[in-house]
Design a protein around this motif. Structure first.
Motif, PDB file in Angstrom:
ATOM      1  N   ALA A  68       3.636  19.009 -39.520  1.00 54.47           N
ATOM      2  CA  ALA A  68       2.828  20.241 -39.501  1.00 54.47           C
ATOM      3  C   ALA A  68       1.578  20.030 -40.362  1.00 54.47           C
ATOM      4  O   ALA A  68       1.636  20.041 -41.593  1.00 54.47           O
ATOM      5  CB  ALA A  68       3.649  21.416 -40.018  1.00 54.47           C
ATOM      6  N   LYS A  70      -0.893  21.738 -41.208  1.00 51.96           N
ATOM      7  CA  LYS A  70      -1.353  22.760 -42.159  1.00 51.96           C
ATOM      8  C   LYS A  70      -0.838  22.520 -43.576  1.00 51.96           C
ATOM      9  O   LYS A  70      -1.439  22.967 -44.538  1.00 51.96           O
ATOM     10  CB  LYS A  70      -0.952  24.155 -41.682  1.00 51.96           C
ATOM     11  N   ASP A  89       2.059  18.727 -35.401  1.00 56.52           N
ATOM     12  CA  ASP A  89       2.076  20.138 -35.009  1.00 56.52           C
ATOM     13  C   ASP A  89       0.780  20.725 -35.549  1.00 56.52           C
ATOM     14  O   ASP A  89       0.517  20.659 -36.751  1.00 56.52           O
ATOM     15  CB  ASP A  89       3.296  20.826 -35.656  1.00 56.52           C
ATOM     16  N   ILE A 172       6.566  34.242 -45.622  1.00 56.85           N
ATOM     17  CA  ILE A 172       6.720  32.982 -44.878  1.00 56.85           C
ATOM     18  C   ILE A 172       7.959  32.999 -43.989  1.00 56.85           C
ATOM     19  O   ILE A 172       8.498  31.988 -43.611  1.00 56.85           O
ATOM     20  CB  ILE A 172       6.694  31.742 -45.816  1.00 56.85           C
ATOM     21  N   HIS A 209      10.343  28.651 -34.551  1.00 59.78           N
ATOM     22  CA  HIS A 209      10.094  28.295 -35.962  1.00 59.78           C
ATOM     23  C   HIS A 209      10.361  29.571 -36.733  1.00 59.78           C
ATOM     24  O   HIS A 209       9.648  30.550 -36.579  1.00 59.78           O
ATOM     25  CB  HIS A 209       8.649  27.815 -36.159  1.00 59.78           C
ATOM     26  N   GLY A 211      10.638  30.159 -40.118  1.00 54.49           N
ATOM     27  CA  GLY A 211      10.101  30.423 -41.457  1.00 54.49           C
ATOM     28  C   GLY A 211       9.984  29.142 -42.247  1.00 54.49           C
ATOM     29  O   GLY A 211      10.222  28.054 -41.726  1.00 54.49           O
ATOM     30  N   SER A 212       9.610  29.300 -43.508  1.00 49.95           N
ATOM     31  CA  SER A 212       9.325  28.123 -44.332  1.00 49.95           C
ATOM     32  C   SER A 212      10.094  28.232 -45.651  1.00 49.95           C
ATOM     33  O   SER A 212      10.504  29.330 -46.042  1.00 49.95           O
ATOM     34  CB  SER A 212       7.820  28.087 -44.586  1.00 49.95           C
ATOM     35  N   GLY A 248       9.844  23.817 -37.983  1.00 50.33           N
ATOM     36  CA  GLY A 248       9.903  23.193 -39.315  1.00 50.33           C
ATOM     37  C   GLY A 248      10.658  24.124 -40.237  1.00 50.33           C
ATOM     38  O   GLY A 248      11.560  24.834 -39.811  1.00 50.33           O
ATOM     39  N   GLY A 249      10.289  24.123 -41.510  1.00 46.76           N
ATOM     40  CA  GLY A 249      10.819  25.140 -42.405  1.00 46.76           C
ATOM     41  C   GLY A 249      11.762  24.678 -43.486  1.00 46.76           C
ATOM     42  O   GLY A 249      12.164  25.482 -44.331  1.00 46.76           O
ATOM     43  N   LEU A 250      12.128  23.393 -43.483  1.00 44.81           N
ATOM     44  CA  LEU A 250      13.077  22.926 -44.500  1.00 44.81           C
ATOM     45  C   LEU A 250      12.477  23.041 -45.901  1.00 44.81           C
ATOM     46  O   LEU A 250      11.355  22.588 -46.145  1.00 44.81           O
ATOM     47  CB  LEU A 250      13.469  21.470 -44.205  1.00 44.81           C
ATOM     48  N   GLU A 290       9.137  20.234 -36.436  1.00 49.37           N
ATOM     49  CA  GLU A 290       7.734  20.395 -36.889  1.00 49.37           C
ATOM     50  C   GLU A 290       7.691  20.539 -38.400  1.00 49.37           C
ATOM     51  O   GLU A 290       7.272  21.562 -38.917  1.00 49.37           O
ATOM     52  CB  GLU A 290       7.137  21.673 -36.284  1.00 49.37           C
ATOM     53  N   MET A 291       8.139  19.535 -39.125  1.00 49.91           N
ATOM     54  CA  MET A 291       8.227  19.664 -40.582  1.00 49.91           C
ATOM     55  C   MET A 291       6.885  19.442 -41.275  1.00 49.91           C
ATOM     56  O   MET A 291       6.132  18.533 -40.921  1.00 49.91           O
ATOM     57  CB  MET A 291       9.217  18.660 -41.154  1.00 49.91           C
ATOM     58  N   GLY A 292       6.620  20.251 -42.293  1.00 49.87           N
ATOM     59  CA  GLY A 292       5.417  20.058 -43.098  1.00 49.87           C
ATOM     60  C   GLY A 292       5.798  19.826 -44.549  1.00 49.87           C
ATOM     61  O   GLY A 292       5.782  18.727 -45.082  1.00 49.87           O
ATOM     62  N   TYR A 336       2.548  34.074 -53.497  1.00 50.38           N
ATOM     63  CA  TYR A 336       3.997  34.241 -53.251  1.00 50.38           C
ATOM     64  C   TYR A 336       4.811  34.283 -54.533  1.00 50.38           C
ATOM     65  O   TYR A 336       6.032  34.102 -54.478  1.00 50.38           O
ATOM     66  CB  TYR A 336       4.554  33.072 -52.427  1.00 50.38           C
ATOM     67  N   TYR A 392       0.690  22.823 -48.893  1.00 49.89           N
ATOM     68  CA  TYR A 392       0.060  24.142 -49.034  1.00 49.89           C
ATOM     69  C   TYR A 392      -0.615  24.292 -50.396  1.00 49.89           C
ATOM     70  O   TYR A 392      -0.664  25.382 -50.956  1.00 49.89           O
ATOM     71  CB  TYR A 392       1.098  25.254 -48.795  1.00 49.89           C
ATOM     72  N   MET A 396      -4.776  25.190 -48.829  1.00 50.10           N
ATOM     73  CA  MET A 396      -4.986  26.631 -48.994  1.00 50.10           C
ATOM     74  C   MET A 396      -6.043  26.927 -50.042  1.00 50.10           C
ATOM     75  O   MET A 396      -6.249  28.086 -50.431  1.00 50.10           O
ATOM     76  CB  MET A 396      -3.667  27.323 -49.361  1.00 50.10           C
TER      77      MET A 396
HETATM   78  N1  LLP Z   1       5.634  25.011 -37.353  1.00 41.38           N
HETATM   79  C1  LLP Z   1       5.026  26.209 -37.370  1.00 41.38           C
HETATM   80  C2  LLP Z   1       4.769  26.901 -36.113  1.00 41.38           C
HETATM   81  C3  LLP Z   1       4.654  26.784 -38.597  1.00 41.38           C
HETATM   82  O1  LLP Z   1       4.047  27.983 -38.609  1.00 41.38           O
HETATM   83  C4  LLP Z   1       4.909  26.094 -39.808  1.00 41.38           C
HETATM   84  C5  LLP Z   1       4.523  26.671 -41.099  1.00 41.38           C
HETATM   85  C6  LLP Z   1       5.530  24.823 -39.741  1.00 41.38           C
HETATM   86  C7  LLP Z   1       5.883  24.328 -38.486  1.00 41.38           C
HETATM   87  C8  LLP Z   1       5.814  23.994 -40.957  1.00 41.38           C
HETATM   88  O2  LLP Z   1       6.705  24.614 -41.803  1.00 41.38           O
HETATM   89  P1  LLP Z   1       7.247  23.830 -43.092  1.00 41.38           P
HETATM   90  O3  LLP Z   1       8.102  22.688 -42.604  1.00 41.38           O
HETATM   91  O4  LLP Z   1       6.090  23.320 -43.840  1.00 41.38           O
HETATM   92  O5  LLP Z   1       8.017  24.854 -43.828  1.00 41.38           O
HETATM   93  N2  LLP Z   1       1.750  28.663 -47.179  1.00 41.38           N
HETATM   94  C9  LLP Z   1       3.179  28.865 -47.297  1.00 41.38           C
HETATM   95  C10 LLP Z   1       3.907  28.255 -46.130  1.00 41.38           C
HETATM   96  C11 LLP Z   1       3.426  28.756 -44.792  1.00 41.38           C
HETATM   97  C12 LLP Z   1       4.115  28.103 -43.635  1.00 41.38           C
HETATM   98  C13 LLP Z   1       3.447  28.452 -42.360  1.00 41.38           C
HETATM   99  N3  LLP Z   1       4.013  27.832 -41.196  1.00 41.38           N
HETATM  100  C14 LLP Z   1       3.653  28.306 -48.626  1.00 41.38           C
HETATM  101  O6  LLP Z   1       2.842  27.796 -49.398  1.00 41.38           O
HETATM  102  O7  LLP Z   1       4.836  28.416 -48.953  1.00 41.38           O
END
Ligand code: LLP
Length: 441
Positions: A68, A70, A89, A172, A209, A211-212, A248-250, A290-292, A336, A392, A396
């Motif tokens: 991911a 972002k 992603d 999130i 997806h 949440g995160s 994603g979201g782990l 879709e891990m970020g 947050y 992030y 950000m």
């Molecule tokens: N896929 C989609 C569609 C998403 O919206 C996101 C994150 C991910 C994958 C990746 O999620 P992850 O594996 O990184 O949890 N700014 C916030 C987190 C926002 C996440 C947004 N979407 C923070 O700093 O905690």
């Protein structure tokens, strides 16, 4: 600061005699060479986290990892992950262009997001992205029109909102029906029926997806179950899928969280999909994640220096440690109430004051704090790191208060040091602005 190395500072970070190191590099030397505030990332930590997700399980099954963007979109990091075989992603045309600039392969890209513009859809189709994750019936319609105009067929997945509580910070959480993301099961079914009839849409998958920063396996399991039941319905309509994207979201450990390992999560997803295929007699679709955060989060630190100490003579008031990093550099605490561990880069100075400090930045907002009520021994001039800032953090950031964005440094696995983004200059801050001529008269 006498506390042991926090769990939020995993390998290859280590403290030796009070000095913080990464791959033999002393982080004080990084702070001195590049100045503070400054982001630092470890190549080895990123590659290890990616590999854990990307390697086959005990039955030689593999998931496709779409990082991911972002979470951290620095080109050097995208390049590292592209070389390691990751897909991506993305959620905007800008992120797509970053992936392409880093040599990522468009067919390995999935395009998420609730509000893609027509231009972004066009760019995605022209560049042949692997899948567009559609989030509404209106978007499906728009995409069909754009594809028709271009004389192309759009590969699609519908993002299902499974209405599962991810038990994370409400900002999130994305998989509840009150969230703006994805389509409820009935609407998603309708979307697939429409797509099935279209000559310009090609169904390739389904995605969700929820949440995160999710710290237990249960919500993932519940969402996957709902998704698989839905895929069975699709199967009855004659729709078969090449992939199931579990999002994603782990979570990672910022303070004392104990999230499941990436391996456990991956194995759970692979096993559930394989079991589903065995019971339905369908071919097992490819599993996508879709891990970020879990790939880059723990790899990064934000280095900062204590500018001033402002203890109060009133025991009921707060003591402030003012550092040179601020909410514009690391938004997560203000936005947050997030916790980032604080670690000194060097042994504590003898003049250090043991106190409960609120660590704040120079920005003129009460919300500009980075750590609250921390028991720390600090002195002016101390160099410190905010841990787990790889995800992030920089992405950000903003220029609020006309603060230049900090540099980013990559510590390579062989201990060499690369500046992967230099500090912004004042000239760059004002470059896009223009004073109309008559205002000078
Ligand atoms: N896929 C989609 C569609 C998403 O919206 C996101 C994150 C991910 C994958 C990746 O999620 P992850 O594996 O990184 O949890 N700014 C916030 C987190 C926002 C996440 C947004 N979407 C923070 O700093 O905690």
């Amino acid at each position: 600061m006498t506390a042991p190395t926090p769990r939020s500072l995993p390998w290859p970070y280590e403290q030796r005699d009070g000095w913080l190191f990464c791959q033999g590099v002393r982080l004080v030397d990084i702070a001195k060479e590049f100045g503070t505030p400054c982001y630092v990332y470890s190549e080895a930590a990123i590659l290890k986290a990616h590999e854990t997700l990307a390697c086959p399980d005990s039955k030689a099954r593999m998931a496709r990892i779409c990082y991911a963007v972002k979470a951290n979109s620095n080109l050097a990091i995208l390049r590292l992950l592209a070389k390691a075989g990751a897909g991506f992603d993305i959620v905007s045309g800008g992120e797509l262009q970053r992936v392409l600039a880093a040599g990522g392969a468009a067919p390995r890209v999935v395009f998420s997001g609730v509000g893609k513009s027509k231009q972004e859809l066009r760019l995605a189709l022209e560049q042949t992205v692997g899948c567009i994750n559609v989030e509404s019936l209106a978007e499906l319609q728009q995409l069909e029109t754009v594809a028709e105009d271009l004389g192309l067929t759009a590969p699609i997945s519908i993002r299902v909102n499974p209405d599962i509580d991810a038990k994370t910070h409400p900002y999130i959480s994305t998989g509840l029906k009150e969230n703006k993301f994805g389509l409820g099961l009935n609407d998603a079914l309708e979307a697939y029926k429409r797509a099935q009839k279209s000559r310009h849409l090609r169904i390739v998958g389904v995605d969700c997806h929820i949440g995160s920063q999710i710290t237990s396996l249960q919500p993932f399991q519940d969402a996957t179950k709902r998704l698989l039941a839905f895929v069975t319905e699709l199967h009855h309509l004659g729709i078969s899928l090449a992939h199931i994207d579990l999002g994603g979201g782990l979570g990672i450990c910022y303070k004392d969280e104990q999230p499941p390992s990436a391996e456990e999560l991956k194995n759970q997803g692979l096993q559930m999909v394989a079991d589903w295929a065995a019971t339905t007699g369908c071919q097992s679709p490819e599993v996508v994640f879709e891990m970020g955060r879990s790939i880059v989060g723990a790899s990064g630190l934000l280095l900062s220096q204590v500018l001033l100490l402002k203890p109060s003579s009133d025991p009921t008031a707060k003591n402030f440690a003012i550092v040179d990093a601020a909410m514009n550099d690391l938004m997560r605490p203000s936005l947050y109430q997030a916790w980032h561990d604080l670690v000194l880069l060097h042994p504590r100075q003898s003049v250090a004051r043991a106190q409960t400090w609120d660590v704040v930045g120079p920005v003129c907002e009460t919300g500009d704090w980075l750590a609250r009520e921390r028991s720390l021994e600090l002195s002016e001039g101390d160099l410190l790191a905010f841990a787990s800032a790889g995800a992030y953090g920089s992405t950000m950031g903003s220029n609020y208060n006309s603060r230049a964005r900090p540099p980013e440094v990559l510590i390579r696995s062989d201990g060499s040091v690369n500046l992967i983004r230099r500090r912004e200059t004042f000239q760059e801050l004002i470059e896009l602005e223009k004073i109309p001529q008559d205002l000078w008269s």
